[in-house]
Scaffold this motif. Structure first.
Motif, PDB file in Angstrom:
ATOM      1  N   TYR A  57       0.848  -1.196   0.000  1.00 16.93           N
ATOM      2  CA  TYR A  57       0.000   0.000   0.000  1.00 16.93           C
ATOM      3  C   TYR A  57       0.881   1.243   0.000  1.00 16.93           C
ATOM      4  CZ  TYR A  57      -3.843  -3.047   1.410  1.00 16.93           C
ATOM      5  OH  TYR A  57      -4.794  -4.032   1.454  1.00 16.93           O
ATOM      6  N   ARG A  58       0.352   2.313  -0.555  1.00 19.19           N
ATOM      7  CA  ARG A  58       0.995   3.628  -0.512  1.00 19.19           C
ATOM      8  C   ARG A  58       0.095   4.544   0.306  1.00 19.19           C
ATOM      9  NH1 ARG A  58       1.813   5.749  -6.175  1.00 19.19           N
ATOM     10  NH2 ARG A  58      -0.445   5.748  -6.104  1.00 19.19           N
ATOM     11  N   HIS A  59       0.700   5.385   1.151  1.00 21.00           N
ATOM     12  CA  HIS A  59      -0.085   6.258   2.018  1.00 21.00           C
ATOM     13  C   HIS A  59       0.425   7.699   1.929  1.00 21.00           C
ATOM     14  CE1 HIS A  59      -1.763   7.014   6.328  1.00 21.00           C
ATOM     15  NE2 HIS A  59      -2.495   7.566   5.400  1.00 21.00           N
ATOM     16  N   TYR A  60      -0.438   8.570   1.436  1.00 20.45           N
ATOM     17  CA  TYR A  60      -0.154  10.003   1.419  1.00 20.45           C
ATOM     18  C   TYR A  60      -0.711  10.627   2.698  1.00 20.45           C
ATOM     19  CZ  TYR A  60       0.687   9.495  -3.622  1.00 20.45           C
ATOM     20  OH  TYR A  60       1.157   9.126  -4.849  1.00 20.45           O
ATOM     21  N   PRO A  61      -0.125  11.717   3.184  1.00 17.54           N
ATOM     22  CA  PRO A  61      -0.634  12.374   4.392  1.00 17.54           C
ATOM     23  C   PRO A  61      -2.115  12.742   4.257  1.00 17.54           C
ATOM     24  CG  PRO A  61       1.470  13.318   3.754  1.00 17.54           C
ATOM     25  CD  PRO A  61       1.054  12.392   2.635  1.00 17.54           C
ATOM     26  N   ASN A  62      -2.857  12.535   5.333  1.00 13.41           N
ATOM     27  CA  ASN A  62      -4.277  12.892   5.422  1.00 13.41           C
ATOM     28  C   ASN A  62      -5.165  12.174   4.415  1.00 13.41           C
ATOM     29  OD1 ASN A  62      -3.688  14.780   7.518  1.00 13.41           O
ATOM     30  ND2 ASN A  62      -3.013  16.213   5.938  1.00 13.41           N
ATOM     31  N   GLN A  63      -4.725  11.028   3.938  1.00 18.27           N
ATOM     32  CA  GLN A  63      -5.532  10.209   3.031  1.00 18.27           C
ATOM     33  C   GLN A  63      -5.516   8.766   3.516  1.00 18.27           C
ATOM     34  OE1 GLN A  63      -4.569  10.570  -1.128  1.00 18.27           O
ATOM     35  NE2 GLN A  63      -4.273  12.778  -0.998  1.00 18.27           N
ATOM     36  N   THR A  64      -6.440   7.979   3.019  1.00 13.44           N
ATOM     37  CA  THR A  64      -6.429   6.560   3.358  1.00 13.44           C
ATOM     38  C   THR A  64      -5.358   5.851   2.522  1.00 13.44           C
ATOM     39  OG1 THR A  64      -8.123   6.103   1.702  1.00 13.44           O
ATOM     40  CG2 THR A  64      -8.884   6.538   3.945  1.00 13.44           C
ATOM     41  N   PRO A  65      -4.800   4.759   3.025  1.00 10.47           N
ATOM     42  CA  PRO A  65      -3.811   4.020   2.236  1.00 10.47           C
ATOM     43  C   PRO A  65      -4.411   3.532   0.915  1.00 10.47           C
ATOM     44  CG  PRO A  65      -3.753   3.311   4.509  1.00 10.47           C
ATOM     45  CD  PRO A  65      -4.962   4.198   4.364  1.00 10.47           C
ATOM     46  N   GLN A  66      -3.589   3.540  -0.134  1.00 12.02           N
ATOM     47  CA  GLN A  66      -4.008   3.103  -1.461  1.00 12.02           C
ATOM     48  C   GLN A  66      -3.391   1.742  -1.766  1.00 12.02           C
ATOM     49  OE1 GLN A  66      -2.376   6.202  -3.907  1.00 12.02           O
ATOM     50  NE2 GLN A  66      -4.146   7.536  -3.631  1.00 12.02           N
TER      51      GLN A  66
END
Length: 117
Positions: A57-66
């Motif tokens: 998974y990839r996780h950007y700040p203030n977002q759910t993991p992708q």
């Protein structure tokens, strides 16, 4: 070329059927690469499950993991890797995620986890 920090953090979330003694561990903590280069992220795991599936998974700040991909290990050979820039290898004790042709959008936290689906 510009340099970008590719922070990677591995955390054992989304585990199902967790068995005492199971664990997953990051083998990288911070990686710095330039735009256009490739990077390989790794983690090791220890489970008594026969055919675990390894997820990235990839996780950007203030977002759910992708979700990025899953790949079977040991007795499981299934995989789903929608983005051709990503490749993954698995063994009985580890998994790797290789990202090719890095862009600024690849700067994120990366998670690996497993499940015995």
């Amino acid at each position: 070329m510009n340099s970008y920090n590719l922070f990677n953090l591995f955390y054992s979330i989304f585990l199902t059927e967790l068995i005492a003694g199971d664990e997953i561990t990051s083998l990288n903590h911070e990686v710095i690469k330039s735009e256009g280069e490739s990077v390989t992220l790794s983690c090791s795991y220890d489970t008594s499950q026969d055919g675990p599936w390894l997820f990235w998974y990839r996780h950007y700040p203030n977002q759910t993991p992708q979700f990025l991909l899953y790949k079977g290990a040991r007795s499981s050979t299934r995989e789903h890797i929608p983005d051709k820039r990503y490749t993954s290898t698995t063994s009985d004790t580890s998994t790797e995620l290789k990202i090719q042709h890095l862009t600024p959008a690849d700067t994120a936290l990366y998670y690996c986890t497993y499940s015995s689906l």
